[in-house]
Motif scaffolding. Sequence first.
Motif, PDB file in Angstrom:
ATOM      1  N   LYS A   1      -3.097  -5.735   9.848  1.00  0.00           N
ATOM      2  CA  LYS A   1      -3.867  -6.699   9.131  1.00  0.00           C
ATOM      3  C   LYS A   1      -3.148  -7.276   8.054  1.00  0.00           C
ATOM      4  CE  LYS A   1      -7.826  -6.305  11.172  1.00  0.00           C
ATOM      5  NZ  LYS A   1      -8.547  -7.208  11.910  1.00  0.00           N
TER       6      LYS A   1
ATOM      7  N   LEU B   1     -13.051   7.492   2.273  1.00  0.00           N
ATOM      8  CA  LEU B   1     -13.077   6.056   1.755  1.00  0.00           C
ATOM      9  C   LEU B   1     -14.210   5.221   1.854  1.00  0.00           C
ATOM     10  CD1 LEU B   1      -9.467   5.447   3.792  1.00  0.00           C
ATOM     11  CD2 LEU B   1      -9.550   5.768   1.236  1.00  0.00           C
TER      12      LEU B   1
ATOM     13  N   ASN C   1     -10.515  -4.737   1.293  1.00  0.00           N
ATOM     14  CA  ASN C   1      -9.800  -5.014   0.254  1.00  0.00           C
ATOM     15  C   ASN C   1      -9.580  -6.587   0.177  1.00  0.00           C
ATOM     16  OD1 ASN C   1      -9.592  -2.563  -0.734  1.00  0.00           O
ATOM     17  ND2 ASN C   1      -7.504  -2.146  -0.280  1.00  0.00           N
ATOM     18  N   LYS C   2      -9.482  -7.391   1.508  1.00  0.00           N
ATOM     19  CA  LYS C   2      -9.060  -8.633   1.529  1.00  0.00           C
ATOM     20  C   LYS C   2     -10.489  -9.396   1.014  1.00  0.00           C
ATOM     21  CE  LYS C   2      -6.464  -8.802   5.627  1.00  0.00           C
ATOM     22  NZ  LYS C   2      -6.217  -9.513   6.998  1.00  0.00           N
TER      23      LYS C   2
ATOM     24  N   THR D   1     -13.077  -7.284  14.297  1.00  0.00           N
ATOM     25  CA  THR D   1     -11.968  -6.764  15.021  1.00  0.00           C
ATOM     26  C   THR D   1     -12.308  -5.582  15.948  1.00  0.00           C
ATOM     27  OG1 THR D   1     -10.392  -6.868  13.254  1.00  0.00           O
ATOM     28  CG2 THR D   1      -9.910  -5.188  14.979  1.00  0.00           C
TER      29      THR D   1
ATOM     30  N   GLY E   1      -2.722   0.605  11.124  1.00  0.00           N
ATOM     31  CA  GLY E   1      -3.785  -0.438  11.049  1.00  0.00           C
ATOM     32  C   GLY E   1      -3.629  -1.367   9.807  1.00  0.00           C
ATOM     33  N   LEU E   2      -3.206  -0.749   8.682  1.00  0.00           N
ATOM     34  CA  LEU E   2      -3.126  -1.673   7.426  1.00  0.00           C
ATOM     35  C   LEU E   2      -1.891  -2.919   7.916  1.00  0.00           C
ATOM     36  CD1 LEU E   2      -2.691   0.840   4.898  1.00  0.00           C
ATOM     37  CD2 LEU E   2      -4.534  -0.819   4.768  1.00  0.00           C
TER      38      LEU E   2
ATOM     39  N   VAL F   1      -9.229   2.871  10.684  1.00  0.00           N
ATOM     40  CA  VAL F   1      -9.485   2.984   9.370  1.00  0.00           C
ATOM     41  C   VAL F   1      -8.690   2.236   8.763  1.00  0.00           C
ATOM     42  CG1 VAL F   1      -9.150   4.805   7.551  1.00  0.00           C
ATOM     43  CG2 VAL F   1     -10.229   5.431   9.611  1.00  0.00           C
ATOM     44  N   GLY F   2      -7.307   2.208   8.750  1.00  0.00           N
ATOM     45  CA  GLY F   2      -6.376   1.345   8.182  1.00  0.00           C
ATOM     46  C   GLY F   2      -6.706  -0.240   8.296  1.00  0.00           C
ATOM     47  N   MET F   3      -7.367  -0.423   9.357  1.00  0.00           N
ATOM     48  CA  MET F   3      -7.684  -2.141   9.534  1.00  0.00           C
ATOM     49  C   MET F   3      -9.037  -2.280   8.679  1.00  0.00           C
ATOM     50  SD  MET F   3      -7.596  -2.508  13.618  1.00  0.00           S
ATOM     51  CE  MET F   3      -6.324  -3.259  14.483  1.00  0.00           C
TER      52      MET F   3
ATOM     53  N   GLY G   1      -1.239   6.528  11.175  1.00  0.00           N
ATOM     54  CA  GLY G   1      -2.030   5.389  12.051  1.00  0.00           C
ATOM     55  C   GLY G   1      -2.707   4.668  11.097  1.00  0.00           C
ATOM     56  N   ILE G   2      -3.029   5.110   9.789  1.00  0.00           N
ATOM     57  CA  ILE G   2      -3.630   4.183   8.769  1.00  0.00           C
ATOM     58  C   ILE G   2      -2.775   3.189   8.473  1.00  0.00           C
ATOM     59  CG2 ILE G   2      -4.395   4.079   6.591  1.00  0.00           C
ATOM     60  CD1 ILE G   2      -5.762   6.805   7.148  1.00  0.00           C
ATOM     61  N   CYS G   3      -1.497   3.556   8.361  1.00  0.00           N
ATOM     62  CA  CYS G   3      -0.397   2.690   7.938  1.00  0.00           C
ATOM     63  C   CYS G   3      -0.338   1.525   8.939  1.00  0.00           C
ATOM     64  CB  CYS G   3       0.945   3.141   7.571  1.00  0.00           C
ATOM     65  SG  CYS G   3       1.048   3.844   6.040  1.00  0.00           S
TER      66      CYS G   3
ATOM     67  N   TYR H   1       1.049  -1.168   0.020  1.00  0.00           N
ATOM     68  CA  TYR H   1      -0.178   0.036  -0.066  1.00  0.00           C
ATOM     69  C   TYR H   1       0.961   1.185   0.027  1.00  0.00           C
ATOM     70  CZ  TYR H   1      -4.110  -2.514   1.162  1.00  0.00           C
ATOM     71  OH  TYR H   1      -5.384  -3.217   1.235  1.00  0.00           O
TER      72      TYR H   1
ATOM     73  N   VAL I   1      -9.893  -0.712   5.835  1.00  0.00           N
ATOM     74  CA  VAL I   1      -9.458  -0.771   4.354  1.00  0.00           C
ATOM     75  C   VAL I   1      -8.792  -2.096   4.128  1.00  0.00           C
ATOM     76  CG1 VAL I   1      -7.676  -0.049   2.826  1.00  0.00           C
ATOM     77  CG2 VAL I   1      -8.902   1.651   4.181  1.00  0.00           C
ATOM     78  N   ALA I   2      -8.073  -2.583   5.044  1.00  0.00           N
ATOM     79  CA  ALA I   2      -7.450  -3.867   4.758  1.00  0.00           C
ATOM     80  C   ALA I   2      -8.422  -4.886   4.621  1.00  0.00           C
ATOM     81  CB  ALA I   2      -6.344  -4.136   5.815  1.00  0.00           C
ATOM     82  N   GLU I   3      -9.500  -4.845   5.344  1.00  0.00           N
ATOM     83  CA  GLU I   3     -10.537  -5.935   5.434  1.00  0.00           C
ATOM     84  C   GLU I   3     -11.373  -5.807   4.337  1.00  0.00           C
ATOM     85  OE1 GLU I   3     -10.621  -8.492   7.329  1.00  0.00           O
ATOM     86  OE2 GLU I   3      -9.593  -8.005   9.248  1.00  0.00           O
TER      87      GLU I   3
ATOM     88  N   MET J   1      -0.656  -6.122   6.106  1.00  0.00           N
ATOM     89  CA  MET J   1       0.005  -5.496   4.846  1.00  0.00           C
ATOM     90  C   MET J   1       1.438  -4.747   5.080  1.00  0.00           C
ATOM     91  SD  MET J   1      -2.655  -6.095   2.987  1.00  0.00           S
ATOM     92  CE  MET J   1      -3.705  -7.262   3.824  1.00  0.00           C
TER      93      MET J   1
ATOM     94  N   GLU K   1      -7.253   0.948  -4.960  1.00  0.00           N
ATOM     95  CA  GLU K   1      -7.495   0.577  -3.725  1.00  0.00           C
ATOM     96  C   GLU K   1      -6.626   0.410  -2.639  1.00  0.00           C
ATOM     97  OE1 GLU K   1      -7.624  -1.367  -6.232  1.00  0.00           O
ATOM     98  OE2 GLU K   1      -6.489  -3.051  -5.635  1.00  0.00           O
TER      99      GLU K   1
END
Lengths: 306, 277
Positions: free
Chosen positions: A63, B169, B134-135, B63, A59-60, B126-128, A55-57, A20, B130-132, A65, A41
């Motif tokens: 999960k 988003l 997209n997954k 989550t 969170g990614l 928010v990051g979580m 923070g968004i990074c 990402y 987005v990842a969920e 990423m 996306e």
Amino acid sequence: MRNTFAEVLYGLAKDDPRIYIVVADISPAGSMGKFREEFPERFINVGVAEQSMIGICAGLALKGMRPFAYTIATFSLYRPFEFVRDDLGYQNLPVTVVGIGGGVIYSTLGGTHYAQEDIAIAGAIPNMSIIAPCDPVEATEATRWLVQREGGGPVYFRFGKAGEPTLTGPDSDPWAFGKLRYLRRGEDVAVLSYGVITKMAAQVADALTEDGHSVSLAVCHTLKPLDRDGIADLLRRHKRVIVIEEHAPQGGLAPQTKQIAWDIRAECVLDTFTLKDEFVHCYGSHEDILAAHGLSVDRILATVRG
Amino acid sequence: MIAKAGHNRFDPAESRKRCMRYRKRILDISQTVSALHAAGAFSCMELTDTCYHGLMRPDGQDTFLMSKGHGCMAQYTVLEDIGVLPTADLDAYCTAHGILGAHPDYGNPGIEASTGSLGHGMAMAVGMAVAERNKAGGSAEAGMVYCILSDGEIQEGSTWEAIMMASTLGLTNLVALVDNNDFQSLGRTSETHPSFYPLDDKLEAFGWETAEVNGHDAAAIYDAVAGRAGDKPFVLIAKTVKGRGVSYMENVPIWHYRSPNADEYHQALAELREIAS
């Protein structure tokens, strides 16, 4: 260097859905634009909101990423510092914080855009690694490693801007994370540097070679973890070692090299050249700002030649 | 309306019993340490219980993130109850031989992110999300992210950055629950920032769907979240009472952090028993 980075990420992203790019209002030109078009996306522009970028990074990454936070160095590291420390460092997440224009590269934009203490600041965070490539080839190697590494924590990736010359070549040691590399090897004098200012270090090395010395040029692209053994070996092998660094006097390569020299009772002459512990209030080219900090080929040679 | 709730067996009466039990467990632990944020945990007890026992699907695809990290005792007691967090770990709370502290640490059983510094949870959520999304290829079956915020941390600019980003988003798999007890460390939120309210108008202006309920009414919490329209990120403004369940703790700032002494502890237990009966 910026375009090389984006090109490599674009190429790897086709087969790796974990990549990402999270930017803070940076124009997605060149290959970044291709990434955005092909993987919308996975390209997030948070706008002028750097805390949430980090923070968004996080969170990614929580999960699974492999996000890259991308903006000018002062805004990717300084503005959201506590997010970098807590979200990335404390949780030990594989997020790359790209700092464009580390040092004083944004030479016409003034002190608000200078990241002249970034290595010290990033290096103070446990779990944080630091990589600062010297040219587009190193930037390519490092970017590939950042995506393909197994596990690992956050990395501060200090970047130049654009137009950096290629300094590495076929005779250079291979790039390996955490390992100092020689771009050329000599026996008397070693010039040690990293990042964009390696161009100046190469010019100093050329001049000293012309003076009749046998000169090594080495780059310490990984500032953390520092290759203490590699630096110790360099200090032992050469009669004179010159460190050239685009960073404040505290917390960078120069003081750490001195510390290693003390620890191993090094016998070489050791000269270090860094930015001053000052904000300079002037404008001009990158070289002009470095000169205002006392960093130029002529001044370094004048000191070294005595 | 889309189907979002995992359990259709959610029983508010059972939730009420559990929450009383969790509060008692927190009070018991309070007697081993000088401080544990009991009042902030009591405030979000029903919110936490409803997430885990009602809203989150049982297969682990959703989550939970306690952005108000000082509310973690509420999360710890639920995690212990559902068998995720070993009792021995909770018994060793805040001790040198334990793993649990007064804020949640990523890597501990059931803890999805480290929080404690306010204003961090929303961006991570928010990051979580987005990842969920997209997954799941953008499908409605994407993992949900539930994030409990304090009203105090809504004063953080970073929270608003992330709130803005969530709507940009279009994160329909993100649910924020504001533990709106109107208290922060030093006093009432409404006195610290009179313009803090109305909160729902601000959140709607930022592109979120909102609802407001009594945050100690598990049925109302469940119904509001499960019944959301679902075409925007959703925030539940849960009107709560800090220290809920123990009279002398309710709305008294010192209980943000302090543990009760022995006499206060017994009084608190008696009051909880009375409520339960």
